[in-house]
Design a protein around this motif. Structure first.
Motif, PDB file in Angstrom:
ATOM      1  N   TRP A  43     145.645  74.588  -9.394  1.00  0.00           N
ATOM      2  CA  TRP A  43     147.000  74.115  -9.713  1.00  0.00           C
ATOM      3  C   TRP A  43     147.826  75.218 -10.374  1.00  0.00           C
ATOM      4  CZ3 TRP A  43     142.637  71.174 -10.027  1.00  0.00           C
ATOM      5  CH2 TRP A  43     142.634  69.991  -9.290  1.00  0.00           C
ATOM      6  N   GLN A  51     140.595  74.344 -21.090  1.00  0.00           N
ATOM      7  CA  GLN A  51     140.214  73.168 -20.308  1.00  0.00           C
ATOM      8  C   GLN A  51     141.338  72.127 -20.383  1.00  0.00           C
ATOM      9  OE1 GLN A  51     137.888  74.319 -22.877  1.00  0.00           O
ATOM     10  NE2 GLN A  51     137.172  75.741 -21.306  1.00  0.00           N
ATOM     11  N   TYR A  52     141.487  71.370 -19.277  1.00  0.00           N
ATOM     12  CA  TYR A  52     142.541  70.361 -19.160  1.00  0.00           C
ATOM     13  C   TYR A  52     141.929  69.005 -18.840  1.00  0.00           C
ATOM     14  CZ  TYR A  52     145.206  74.676 -18.732  1.00  0.00           C
ATOM     15  OH  TYR A  52     145.729  75.929 -18.968  1.00  0.00           O
ATOM     16  N   ASP A  53     142.598  67.938 -19.295  1.00  0.00           N
ATOM     17  CA  ASP A  53     142.103  66.597 -18.994  1.00  0.00           C
ATOM     18  C   ASP A  53     142.657  66.126 -17.655  1.00  0.00           C
ATOM     19  OD1 ASP A  53     144.730  65.718 -19.430  1.00  0.00           O
ATOM     20  OD2 ASP A  53     144.311  64.972 -21.448  1.00  0.00           O
ATOM     21  N   THR A  54     142.356  64.899 -17.271  1.00  0.00           N
ATOM     22  CA  THR A  54     142.771  64.384 -15.965  1.00  0.00           C
ATOM     23  C   THR A  54     144.280  64.208 -15.855  1.00  0.00           C
ATOM     24  OG1 THR A  54     142.338  62.127 -16.752  1.00  0.00           O
ATOM     25  CG2 THR A  54     140.573  63.236 -15.528  1.00  0.00           C
ATOM     26  N   ASP A  55     144.978  64.185 -16.995  1.00  0.00           N
ATOM     27  CA  ASP A  55     146.438  64.106 -16.988  1.00  0.00           C
ATOM     28  C   ASP A  55     147.090  65.485 -16.975  1.00  0.00           C
ATOM     29  OD1 ASP A  55     146.578  61.278 -17.091  1.00  0.00           O
ATOM     30  OD2 ASP A  55     146.177  61.324 -19.245  1.00  0.00           O
ATOM     31  N   GLY A  56     146.264  66.527 -16.901  1.00  0.00           N
ATOM     32  CA  GLY A  56     146.796  67.878 -16.872  1.00  0.00           C
ATOM     33  C   GLY A  56     147.169  68.419 -18.231  1.00  0.00           C
TER      34      GLY A  56
END
Length: 286
Positions: A108, A133-138
């Motif tokens: 992304w 690191q990123y979560d599922t919401d970006g």
């Protein structure tokens, strides 16, 4: 600067970037008004003196057709000289800044790794590696800082970001080894009635990204504009020894609600050294 002061006291490292405050003219990057529903992003950051209206300098971000940043430049318009600049090149998942610094990007385009040096201008200084690191919401939720020459697997510090209602609201920094003590924490408060439209990343700790924060993708930005950032530093016994405060006010907007000006009081945020005092913003729209 919060984390930089804290890190320097522990490791005696220097700042990677410092803005110069000279009286410079206001440089307009584009004639495009960020209005009418266009997709706009910050292309110039101009710290300025409110009495004279003159800028201290102009920080430009140039982008290509693919919306990737091509480069950055800090321009001294009084002397007509460039104080800082960088040109970016891309190959597969890598965004290279120079021979000593490069970013690794995910699918992304978000930064997942940054490799640099204690002093990027000196190839003989200690290498630093940061992972993100990123979560599922970006949303950015974690960062680790490694000193590869000492340990490739155990970070020196770990950073945990806290989000609520689409806003980055807090941060905790712990040692990555030993008793993993809390070394620093941050709280961010917002004007919840004022939405932010593709504005800035307000990361209290990210001094390593200071020269590049306007030109990299660090995931989702907070949906509202900050009112106050408070950062607390702790000693080895877990006692709070100092709190730094930064207050944001005086937001001005374009017709289509892009931020064109703000005022900052208090301590300078490590990741945004140029956004201090009165600051104007120019946009590039597509």
């Amino acid at each position: 600067m919060y984390v930089l002061r804290f890190i320097c006291s522990l490791l005696a490292v220097g700042a990677l970037f410092a803005g110069c405050k000279k009286e410079l003219s206001y440089e307009k990057v584009t004639d495009e008004d960020p209005s009418g529903g266009k997709d706009c992003s910050v292309a110039a950051v101009i710290p300025f003196d409110s009495l004279s209206g003159r800028g201290y300098g102009s920080f430009y971000v140039s982008t290509g057709a693919n919306n990737q940043a091509n480069g950055i430049v800090w321009y001294d318009s009084t002397s007509g000289t460039v104080s800082f600049q960088a040109a970016f090149s891309y190959s597969h998942d890598t965004m290279r800044v120079n021979e000593n610094e490069f970013f690794v990007l995910d699918d992304w385009g978000r930064v997942v790794e940054f490799n640099t040096l204690e002093d990027p201008s000196d190839k003989d200084t200690e290498p630093y590696r940061y992972t993100y690191q990123y979560d599922t919401d970006g949303q950015l939720y974690s960062k680790s800082w490694f000193l590869p020459e000492k340990s490739a697997d155990i970070p020196l510090f770990t950073f945990r970001y806290e989000w609520a209602g689409g806003n980055l609201t807090g941060l905790k920094v712990n040692e990555g080894y030993g008793n993993k003590r809390l070394a620093l924490s941050a709280e961010i408060r917002y004007y919840t009635s004022i939405p932010a439209k593709n504005f800035l990343y307000f990361l209290p700790d990210s001094y390593e990204l200071a020269p590049y924060i306007f030109s990299v993708n660090m995931g989702m930005k907070s949906k509202n504009l900050p009112e106050k950032i408070m950062v607390t530093v702790y000693d080895s016994d877990g006692n709070a020894i100092h709190t730094y405060k930064t207050v944001y006010s005086g937001y001005k907007f374009s017709v289509d609600h892009y931020v064109t000006e703000l005022h900052v009081d208090g301590d300078t945020v490590d990741g945004l050294p140029l956004v201090n005092g009165y600051t104007k913003f120019e946009y590039q729209c597509k």
